[in-house]
Design an enzyme around this catalytic site. Structure first.
Site, PDB file in Angstrom:
ATOM      1  N   HIS A 160      -5.018  10.209   4.987  1.00  0.00           N
ATOM      2  CA  HIS A 160      -6.183   8.957   5.067  1.00  0.00           C
ATOM      3  C   HIS A 160      -6.020   7.618   4.412  1.00  0.00           C
ATOM      4  CE1 HIS A 160      -8.851   5.925   2.722  1.00  0.00           C
ATOM      5  NE2 HIS A 160      -9.505   6.161   3.691  1.00  0.00           N
ATOM      6  N   GLY A 161      -5.421   7.621   3.206  1.00  0.00           N
ATOM      7  CA  GLY A 161      -4.217   7.194   2.313  1.00  0.00           C
ATOM      8  C   GLY A 161      -3.760   5.777   3.395  1.00  0.00           C
TER       9      GLY A 161
END
Length: 542
Positions: A496-497
């Site tokens: 995600h990041g």
């Protein structure tokens, strides 16, 4: 490996769902879930393919598995009878869907799937809300497979975007000597439900900033009386309406959100308050559109720059034409990468609400003392408790004590069935002396103040700050709007990041071991998201 500890209901719920999705069991170790990959590693061909693919998730995990693969006797001893994580027929179906999406290159495919999934979830909300008792648990148990089948239909666009990213990075590095060219090209893509969430919280901030009384209240707001308190303030109704509108689409999210027992933003809206106040402090009105248009402009400019340089090369016209097509594929599908998890979390919120209604009945009947006691039962045990109206309270108390101990543990990335911890390490020969090695996932170099934040609700971000944390999931996205760079201890190219950092144009380095311990809050650091390392420039200022 799951980073944070999960309670029994969350563990069992996700274990059941993942078992249907992958066909492989998830094993509970220290209230974290691990995947059994013994069959995948035992096969020389599958093992190499599997280990190579793990770099998209976590490079240190990949390096640990590479070290393990060198132990031939151990690999030969692994269980070859275990079912594979994915059947060949599933991979074949995904492969066909990916090719179809790649050839069509049509964003309408994404729009159609999003609409179909939205209709499905709204139907589930209505259906599950009307069920209780045995009928509720029977429906949920049978419905897992239906939800899995719908999610499986979404992977074609996602894999097409992943291939486009790989093709662009590989060929631009080969032809133009430029690393990670896809990073800028993927900024401000349409229909990324996660990055849009961060931008839409800026819209909420624009409403809040108009009303000083509300901003003052936000400094001491309480979840228990939040909306009631707002009603008594000038502008409180407008702010409440804006926040409810935001939560209608995103209120099912929270940190460590795959654990169904975690408090959602719908349940604790004050979690968002620090980010709203930070947005007001950092940005002026209308920042949502400004930031999106800026990213879009940078992506288009990068595309034109690449094409201009390619045309000058031998065979340049052909290379430029092919590259434009692949960039189009990337931008048409890249945003959809976040959507599957969004649907899963939405579904979990629908189920959670129904389970809490059952918990309220158990409290009213004197079976349990607090509705959150159900979090310490497995899904099956909860079903039996609701059916019998009886439970052994000693089990709940013992599990609470066990959870308190386990949540303080730091889980290893890879562990054998004998309990041996397998580690990986970086080759630090090509980075500056003293720098912290990691994985470059979003290009660019930035300097700023490090903010060590382990809980999203503690995020007190100022302009120019760099977020340093253990991991991020979609719930952290609103924090990304205000930061200038990202460092995490866990992650890879497709976590995600990394995905959101690329879309927001933030230099990012992930999988930096012990980053939150080595880097001190307030220190000035330099993040090199192109080469993959972090430098500590000076000590923390008091």
């Amino acid at each position: 490996m799951m980073t944070e500890a999960m309670k029994p209901l969350g563990l069992s719920f996700f274990q059941t769902f993942f078992g249907l999705v992958s066909g492989s069991a998830m094993i509970n170790i220290g209230d974290r879930l691990y995947i059994d990959i013994s069959r995948e590693l035992r096969s020389p061909v599958t093992g190499k393919i599997f280990v190579k693919s793990i770099d998209a998730v976590d490079v240190l995990m990949q390096k640990a598995l590479i070290n393990l693969m060198k132990r031939k006797d151990f690999i030969k001893s692994l269980n070859k009878q275990k079912a594979p994580m994915m059947k060949t027929s599933v991979w074949l179906k995904w492969g066909i869907d990916t090719i179809k999406c790649y050839r069509r290159n049509d964003h309408a495919i994404v729009k159609k799937r999003m609409k179909q999934n939205e209709i499905l979830m709204l139907e589930r909300e209505k259906k599950i809300a009307g069920l209780s008792g045995d009928a509720l648990f029977d429906f949920i148990s049978q419905d897992f497979k239906n939800i899995k089948n719908e999610i499986f239909k979404n992977y074609g666009p996602e894999f097409a975007a992943a291939y486009a990213t790989s093709w662009i990075n590989k060929n631009m590095n080969k032809w133009l000597n430029e690393k990670n060219a896809a990073d800028i090209l993927a900024q401000s893509v349409y229909d990324n439900v996660t990055s849009e969430m961060g931008l839409k919280l800026l819209d909420v901030a624009d409403v809040v900033r108009k009303y000083p009384a509300v901003m003052d209240y936000f400094e001491y707001a309480s979840d228990e009386t939040f909306y009631k308190d707002l009603e008594s303030l000038t502008g409180g109704k407008e702010v409440g309406d804006a926040l409810r509108d935001f939560l209608k689409n995103y209120g099912m999210r929270c940190s460590a959100e795959i654990d169904i027992t975690r408090a959602r933003w719908n349940e604790k809206p004050t979690i968002l308050v620090p980010m709203i106040l930070s947005n007001i402090k950092t940005f002026g009105p209308g920042a949502h559109n400004t930031k999106f248009e800026q990213g879009l402009k940078e992506a288009k400019s990068k595309e034109e720059d690449i094409v201009r340089r390619l045309i000058k090369l031998p065979g340049g016209k052909s290379k430029a034409k092919k590259t434009r097509k692949v960039i189009s594929i990337l931008r048409n599908y890249a945003g959809f990468r976040e959507y599957n998890k969004y649907v899963i979390i939405w579904y979990m919120w629908i189920v959670k609400q129904s389970l809490l209604k059952e918990a309220d009945k158990l409290v009213a009947n004197g079976v349990i003392s607090n509705k959150e006691d159900i979090y310490y039962l497995t899904f099956k045990e909860l079903c039996e408790t609701v059916h019998s109206n009886n439970v052994d309270l000693n089990i709940i108390e013992k599990r609470k004590e066990k959870y308190e101990i386990n949540e303080k543990l730091t889980p290893p990335r890879v562990i054998t069935s004998d309990g041996e911890i397998i580690s990986g390490e970086y080759d630090t020969g090509n980075i500056p002396k003293g720098a912290l090695a990691g994985v470059a996932v979003s290009s660019g170099v930035v300097e700023g103040r490090a903010r060590i934040i382990l809980k999203m609700e503690d995020a007190n971000i100022e302009e120019g700050d760099i977020l340093v944390t253990s991991f991020t999931d979609p719930s952290w996205t609103p924090v990304f709007v205000s930061i200038k760079g990202l460092v995490t201890e866990v992650g890879g190219m497709m976590t995600h990041g990394a995905v959101v950092a690329r879309e927001y144009g933030l230099p990012a380095v992930v999988s930096v071991e012990n980053a939150t311990k080595v880097i001190k809050d307030g220190q000035r650091i330099r993040v090199n998201g192109t080469e993959g390392y972090v430098e500590i420039i000076d000590e923390a200022k008091s």
